[in-house]
Design a protein around this motif. Structure first.
Motif, short mmCIF file in Angstrom:
data_model
loop_
_atom_site.label_atom_id
_atom_site.label_comp_id
_atom_site.label_asym_id
_atom_site.label_seq_id
_atom_site.Cartn_x
_atom_site.Cartn_y
_atom_site.Cartn_z
N THR A 30 0.96 -1.19 0.03
CA THR A 30 -0.04 0.04 0.05
C THR A 30 0.94 1.26 0.06
N LYS A 33 -2.56 6.33 -2.60
CA LYS A 33 -3.81 5.93 -2.76
C LYS A 33 -4.22 4.57 -3.50
N ASP A 67 -5.58 -1.62 -6.97
CA ASP A 67 -6.50 -1.09 -6.50
C ASP A 67 -6.21 0.40 -6.51
N ASN A 69 -7.60 4.62 -5.63
CA ASN A 69 -8.65 5.51 -5.09
C ASN A 69 -8.44 6.67 -6.19
N LYS A 72 -12.21 11.17 -3.88
CA LYS A 72 -12.67 10.58 -2.50
C LYS A 72 -13.84 9.58 -2.57
N ARG A 73 -14.15 9.25 -3.96
CA ARG A 73 -15.57 8.65 -3.99
C ARG A 73 -15.44 7.16 -4.77
N THR A 75 -13.33 4.20 -6.72
CA THR A 75 -12.05 3.05 -6.45
C THR A 75 -12.23 2.18 -7.86
N LYS A 123 -16.11 0.64 -7.57
CA LYS A 123 -16.96 0.93 -6.45
C LYS A 123 -17.01 2.56 -6.27
N TYR A 124 -18.26 3.04 -6.08
CA TYR A 124 -18.57 4.46 -6.18
C TYR A 124 -19.24 4.93 -5.01
N LYS A 125 -18.93 5.66 -4.04
CA LYS A 125 -19.67 6.19 -3.06
C LYS A 125 -20.42 7.12 -3.18
N TYR A 133 -21.48 -0.58 -6.84
CA TYR A 133 -20.30 -1.34 -7.36
C TYR A 133 -20.46 -2.32 -8.51
#
Length: 239
Positions: A30, A33, A67, A69, A72-73, A75, A123-125, A133
């Motif tokens: 990691t 992001k 993966d 990011n 902020k929303r 991925t 994935k989207y918040k 997702y």
């Protein structure tokens, strides 16, 4: 010695915990992001009632998963994997120990007959308590055959689309989710079972394997020591 899962839904079309456990070496990194995973695994072909000598043959797999990011929303995750079989002239192929993503050029360079897959995870918040997702898996795909519309068997792909909500309507611990999964016939399969995307004859991704459409809806609620879970799954064959 365990199982692995990639995704944000109830099912995974990339790699799921459906099959029996298997030995593997996994390295996670990691930075900023970005999350990056490399996994080397050993699988077994399932029993063959017609030929016992072909039962429980060893096969190996290498998986790369990136993966990222974005903001902020959003991925975005990229998966590539390759499955190959063990034989007397070729054990563990050291070429596939390369930890860098994009094995396809390596596979082509050695004239490989192995089973390679690529996948996408999104994935989207929408909010802190709502998310969308999805996944896409690509085994083989020819746009010319898709446009022809004659159902060519070699267009092997699948997709997933889902939605999840936590503390729905402001009710704490009331979680709801629904998703749709679709996989065309022969996806994950290969020239022989020894190179199929499976372990002990169990799919490494969705438990139904291929040639299906499915919808899954679940509602979960917990209060103190009590918990309630309701899940409905409806699936059908494509042909």
């Amino acid at each position: 010695y365990d199982r692995n899962f990639i995704g944000d839904g109830y099912r995974s079309l990339l790699l799921s915990d459906n099959s029996y456990q298997y030995p593997f070496l996994k390295i996670n990194t990691t930075f900023w992001k970005v999350k990056y995973m490399v996994m080397y695994a050993m699988f077994l072909d399932g029993p063959d009632g017609k030929d016992e000598d072909r039962s429980y043959r060893r096969k190996y797999g290498t998986f790369h998963y990136l993966d990222v990011n974005i903001g902020k929303r959003l991925t975005v995750g990229l998966l590539e994997s390759v499955i190959w079989k063990y034989d007397s002239t070729r054990a563990y192929d050291i070429t596939y120990m390369n930890p860098v993503i994009f094995l396809r050029p390596v596979e082509f360079s050695i004239g490989s007959p192995d089973n390679a897959l690529i996948g996408l995870n999104l994935k989207y918040k929408l909010t802190d308590h709502r998310l969308l997702y999805g996944q896409a898996i690509l085994d083989e795909f020819k746009i010319r055959e898709v446009r022809a519309g004659d159902g060519w068997w070699g267009n092997k792909h699948g997709f997933q689309f889902g939605w999840r909500a936590f503390s729905l309507f402001g009710v704490r611990n009331l979680d709801v989710g629904t998703e749709i999964n679709y996989v065309r016939p022969y996806t994950y399969q290969h020239r022989a079972s020894a190179t199929a995307y499976a372990h002990f004859n169990q799919p490494l991704a969705h438990p139904l394997g291929a040639n299906f459409s499915e919808s899954v809806t679940s509602i979960a609620y917990s209060f103190k020591r009590w918990g309630l879970l309701s899940r409905i799954s409806i699936a059908d064959e494509l042909s």
